[in-house]
Design a protein around this motif. Structure first.
Motif, mmCIF file in Angstrom:
data_model
loop_
_atom_site.group_PDB
_atom_site.id
_atom_site.type_symbol
_atom_site.label_atom_id
_atom_site.label_comp_id
_atom_site.label_asym_id
_atom_site.label_seq_id
_atom_site.Cartn_x
_atom_site.Cartn_y
_atom_site.Cartn_z
ATOM 1 N N ALA A 113 39.136 27.273 59.456
ATOM 2 C CA ALA A 113 39.728 27.151 58.117
ATOM 3 C C ALA A 113 39.222 25.897 57.402
ATOM 4 O O ALA A 113 38.878 25.951 56.214
ATOM 5 N N LEU A 114 39.153 24.788 58.116
ATOM 6 C CA LEU A 114 38.672 23.540 57.524
ATOM 7 C C LEU A 114 37.213 23.678 57.081
ATOM 8 O O LEU A 114 36.844 23.263 55.972
ATOM 9 N N LEU A 115 36.377 24.266 57.925
ATOM 10 C CA LEU A 115 34.966 24.442 57.573
ATOM 11 C C LEU A 115 34.788 25.416 56.416
ATOM 12 O O LEU A 115 33.901 25.230 55.569
ATOM 13 N N ILE A 116 35.615 26.447 56.351
ATOM 14 C CA ILE A 116 35.543 27.394 55.228
ATOM 15 C C ILE A 116 35.901 26.687 53.924
ATOM 16 O O ILE A 116 35.210 26.835 52.909
ATOM 17 N N ILE A 117 36.956 25.900 53.947
ATOM 18 C CA ILE A 117 37.376 25.178 52.735
ATOM 19 C C ILE A 117 36.310 24.179 52.305
ATOM 20 O O ILE A 117 35.918 24.141 51.128
ATOM 21 N N LEU A 118 35.821 23.368 53.232
ATOM 22 C CA LEU A 118 34.815 22.364 52.883
ATOM 23 C C LEU A 118 33.509 23.011 52.421
ATOM 24 O O LEU A 118 32.896 22.558 51.442
ATOM 25 N N GLY A 119 33.055 24.056 53.110
ATOM 26 C CA GLY A 119 31.823 24.731 52.717
ATOM 27 C C GLY A 119 31.927 25.366 51.345
ATOM 28 O O GLY A 119 30.991 25.302 50.539
ATOM 29 N N THR A 120 33.069 25.974 51.050
ATOM 30 C CA THR A 120 33.280 26.587 49.745
ATOM 31 C C THR A 120 33.283 25.532 48.649
ATOM 32 O O THR A 120 32.685 25.727 47.585
ATOM 33 N N LEU A 121 33.924 24.401 48.921
ATOM 34 C CA LEU A 121 33.920 23.309 47.937
ATOM 35 C C LEU A 121 32.511 22.800 47.676
ATOM 36 O O LEU A 121 32.143 22.531 46.532
ATOM 37 N N VAL A 122 31.710 22.677 48.707
ATOM 38 C CA VAL A 122 30.336 22.202 48.531
ATOM 39 C C VAL A 122 29.546 23.167 47.653
ATOM 40 O O VAL A 122 28.840 22.755 46.735
ATOM 41 N N VAL A 123 29.661 24.453 47.920
ATOM 42 C CA VAL A 123 28.882 25.434 47.161
ATOM 43 C C VAL A 123 29.296 25.456 45.695
ATOM 44 O O VAL A 123 28.440 25.456 44.805
ATOM 45 N N PHE A 124 30.590 25.447 45.424
ATOM 46 C CA PHE A 124 31.045 25.610 44.040
ATOM 47 C C PHE A 124 31.138 24.313 43.250
ATOM 48 O O PHE A 124 31.261 24.350 42.031
ATOM 49 N N THR A 125 31.093 23.177 43.903
ATOM 50 C CA THR A 125 31.153 21.904 43.168
ATOM 51 C C THR A 125 29.836 21.147 43.245
ATOM 52 O O THR A 125 29.771 20.000 42.837
ATOM 53 N N PHE A 126 28.796 21.785 43.750
ATOM 54 C CA PHE A 126 27.490 21.138 43.881
ATOM 55 C C PHE A 126 26.949 20.771 42.508
ATOM 56 O O PHE A 126 26.856 21.608 41.615
ATOM 57 N N ASP A 127 26.607 19.508 42.332
ATOM 58 C CA ASP A 127 26.046 19.030 41.072
ATOM 59 C C ASP A 127 24.752 18.286 41.375
ATOM 60 O O ASP A 127 24.779 17.175 41.899
ATOM 61 N N PRO A 128 23.609 18.892 41.052
ATOM 62 C CA PRO A 128 22.339 18.241 41.367
ATOM 63 C C PRO A 128 22.101 16.988 40.544
ATOM 64 O O PRO A 128 21.262 16.162 40.905
ATOM 65 N N CYS A 129 22.805 16.830 39.430
ATOM 66 C CA CYS A 129 22.591 15.668 38.570
ATOM 67 C C CYS A 129 23.438 14.467 38.987
ATOM 68 O O CYS A 129 23.277 13.387 38.425
ATOM 69 N N LEU A 130 24.321 14.648 39.934
ATOM 70 C CA LEU A 130 25.149 13.548 40.409
ATOM 71 C C LEU A 130 24.274 12.563 41.182
ATOM 72 O O LEU A 130 23.575 12.938 42.109
#
Length: 150
Positions: A113-130
């Motif tokens: 569950a923790l890995l699913i939540i963290l992985g999903t956050l990474v995919v949908f909040t990824f900002d290459p300009c950060l």
């Protein structure tokens, strides 16, 4: 003189058979995962410049497209749930102490569950300009979006 004993009557539990649904999930998710993984590998390694094109910009371009975001998230979710279900089955088969078995099954579920939540956050909040720096290969792309290097 012989004695006859009655065979025990198998009782059927009422409710949802979780083991059956877990077994069916493993077969279905396995087939879907094969398609998702080979599609992922084909796009990343065979199309375009192949493996030589894999860099931060390639990943940023893929994660800018909602189709590829959902493709990767579905692959992540299915792979983690599939693996966690397999680990749960192994724990149930080989751990005989009731308390240890329950603890391990909970630990596997919590980790998944923790890995699913963290992985999903990474995919949908990824900002290459950060954290963009001057002279970066993504400078033009981020400038077009209104993000300028510091």
């Amino acid at each position: 003189m012989s004695t006859q004993t009655a065979a025990p009557v198998a009782r059927r539990r009422r409710g949802v058979n979780l083991e059956k649904w877990g077994w069916l999930f493993m077969r279905g998710s396995g087939v879907i995962l094969v398609v998702l993984i080979f599609g992922h590998l084909f796009v990343n390694l065979m199309l375009g410049d192949g493996i030589h094109a894999l860099d931060f910009g390639f990943v940023a371009g893929k994660f800018a497209n909602p189709f590829w975001q959902w493709w990767d998230v579905l692959m992540l979710w299915l792979a983690l749930i599939h693996g966690a279900n397999g680990m749960r089955t192994i724990v149930n088969d080989y751990v005989t102490h009731e308390k240890a078995r329950k603890t391990l099954v909970w630990a596997v579920g919590l980790a998944a569950a923790l890995l699913i939540i963290l992985g999903t956050l990474v995919v949908f909040t990824f900002d290459p300009c950060l954290g963009l720096t001057e002279g970066s290969t993504l400078e033009e792309v981020c400038a077009a979006q209104g993000v300028f290097p510091n």
